[in-house]
Design an enzyme around this catalytic site. Structure first.
Site, PDB file in Angstrom:
ATOM      1  N   ARG A 117       1.463   4.495  18.768  1.00  0.00           N
ATOM      2  CA  ARG A 117      -0.039   4.246  18.303  1.00  0.00           C
ATOM      3  C   ARG A 117      -0.294   3.251  19.954  1.00  0.00           C
ATOM      4  NH1 ARG A 117      -0.328   5.069  12.251  1.00  0.00           N
ATOM      5  NH2 ARG A 117       1.879   5.852  11.273  1.00  0.00           N
ATOM      6  N   ARG A 174      -7.796   8.887   4.330  1.00  0.00           N
ATOM      7  CA  ARG A 174      -9.010   7.265   3.606  1.00  0.00           C
ATOM      8  C   ARG A 174      -9.377   7.069   4.883  1.00  0.00           C
ATOM      9  NH1 ARG A 174      -8.705   2.183   4.359  1.00  0.00           N
ATOM     10  NH2 ARG A 174      -6.595   2.416   4.711  1.00  0.00           N
ATOM     11  N   ARG A 175      -8.757   7.015   5.906  1.00  0.00           N
ATOM     12  CA  ARG A 175      -9.538   6.412   7.268  1.00  0.00           C
ATOM     13  C   ARG A 175     -10.259   7.732   8.413  1.00  0.00           C
ATOM     14  NH1 ARG A 175      -3.686   2.923   8.922  1.00  0.00           N
ATOM     15  NH2 ARG A 175      -4.415   1.277   8.414  1.00  0.00           N
ATOM     16  N   LYS A 229       0.539  -0.955  -0.339  1.00  0.00           N
ATOM     17  CA  LYS A 229       0.146  -0.268  -0.182  1.00  0.00           C
ATOM     18  C   LYS A 229       1.351   1.322  -0.097  1.00  0.00           C
ATOM     19  CE  LYS A 229      -0.571  -0.190   4.754  1.00  0.00           C
ATOM     20  NZ  LYS A 229       0.323   1.253   5.239  1.00  0.00           N
ATOM     21  N   ARG A 272       1.473   9.555  14.372  1.00  0.00           N
ATOM     22  CA  ARG A 272       2.803   8.954  13.580  1.00  0.00           C
ATOM     23  C   ARG A 272       2.716   7.815  14.739  1.00  0.00           C
ATOM     24  NH1 ARG A 272       4.402  11.082   9.562  1.00  0.00           N
ATOM     25  NH2 ARG A 272       5.426   9.031   8.716  1.00  0.00           N
ATOM     26  N   CYS A 322      -1.159   7.673  -2.274  1.00  0.00           N
ATOM     27  CA  CYS A 322      -1.516   6.616  -1.061  1.00  0.00           C
ATOM     28  C   CYS A 322      -1.386   7.175  -0.250  1.00  0.00           C
ATOM     29  CB  CYS A 322      -0.449   5.703  -0.683  1.00  0.00           C
ATOM     30  SG  CYS A 322       1.415   6.376  -0.655  1.00  0.00           S
TER      31      CYS A 322
END
Length: 290
Positions: A137, A113-114, A67, A131, A224
């Protein structure tokens, strides 16, 4: 994550061929920068340093998250193998499912996108740019800084953190990034010997599916980091493809599906993208870019 993924590929290659593989760590710009992916444009930030080492002959092959790989071909390199795909879905790491989180819940993700698809599901949530590696995370959830984070399910499995997943998003809820869950093994185009050696890792079913997904992204002229999701399944000679472009506020989406033959996946992807552009997908991508 990159080391884990490369180790999995190396171990599988050794298992199948008996050839020993030495791992060489390479730090990319995407690994060290603190900027959001939206500011970077996304495309290639995790790839260029690896390709440089490949072209210079310092490594024999490179392992990428597919991806992250630009859809525009580089004539100097070729994808020698795409191993069988892992879980394609996005996953929520949180104390509860998305629907059960409190009003205004803070969800960490740097992916447009999310963000767009989360806002379609829960317009009230606050998406917080984030990040760092998977462990970092997840730590922001366990510390209480965030109510949850959205990560690739495949990455969580590779890290051994599946038990912390509160929800796996099915494709009707959140379309994954094109190629999500798949790895790409890249070599220099002039290394016919490595092309043959690494071919044992290739999975034709996964290759056809991701080729269709990435053709959509390429035809939409979106990187992307764009709010584009796509997912394809292959059953024999049949390929089913769904893609969507979602407004960053979650208020509107262009979502289309198609079916065709797995022998021409890129044609299918390009045709679907053309239908999406005709319905305004390009405008949505342009709005996000600005």
């Amino acid at each position: 994550m990159a080391t884990t993924q490369s180790g999995l590929v190396a171990a599988r290659l050794t298992e199948l061929t008996g050839r020993a593989v030495e791992l060489v760590g390479v730090t990319t710009f995407g690994d060290v920068t603190k900027a959001d992916l939206t500011q970077l444009g996304g495309t290639g930030v995790f790839v260029s340093a690896l390709r440089d080492k490949l072209i210079e002959g310092e490594v024999d092959f490179a392992v990428h998250s597919l991806k992250d790989l630009p859809t525009t071909p580089d004539p100097r390199v070729v994808i020698a193998a795409i191993p069988p795909r892992d879980d394609h879905r996005d996953a929520l790491v949180a104390g509860a499912k998305l629907a059960d989180l409190p009003p205004g819940a803070r969800i960490g993700t740097g992916s447009p996108r999310r963000i767009a698809q989360l806002r379609m599901l829960r317009p009230d949530i606050e998406c917080v740019p984030i990040r760092g590696n998977g462990e970092t995370r997840i730590g922001k959830v366990t510390s209480g800084e965030l109510h949850g984070v959205v990560l690739a399910a495949a990455g969580l499995r590779r890290l051994g953190r599946e038990s912390e997943v509160a929800q796996l998003f099915e494709v009707d809820e959140m379309l994954p990034a094109p190629g999500q869950g798949a790895l790409a093994v890249e070599v220099r185009a002039d290394r016919a010997d490595l092309l043959e050696l690494l071919g044992v890792l290739d999975d034709p079913v996964t290759r056809a599916a991701v080729a269709a997904e990435r053709a959509v992204l390429n035809a939409l002229e979106a990187g992307c980091a764009a709010p584009v999701g796509a997912y394809a399944t292959v059953n024999g000679q049949d390929l089913n493809l769904t893609a969507a472009v979602v407004a960053i506020d979650g208020g509107h989406a262009v979502r289309k599906s198609t079916a065709g033959t797995s022998s021409a996946p890129m044609d299918l992807g390009r045709d679907l993208a053309a239908e999406m552009i005709a319905e305004g997908a390009g405008t949505l991508i342009g709005e996000q870019a600005h």
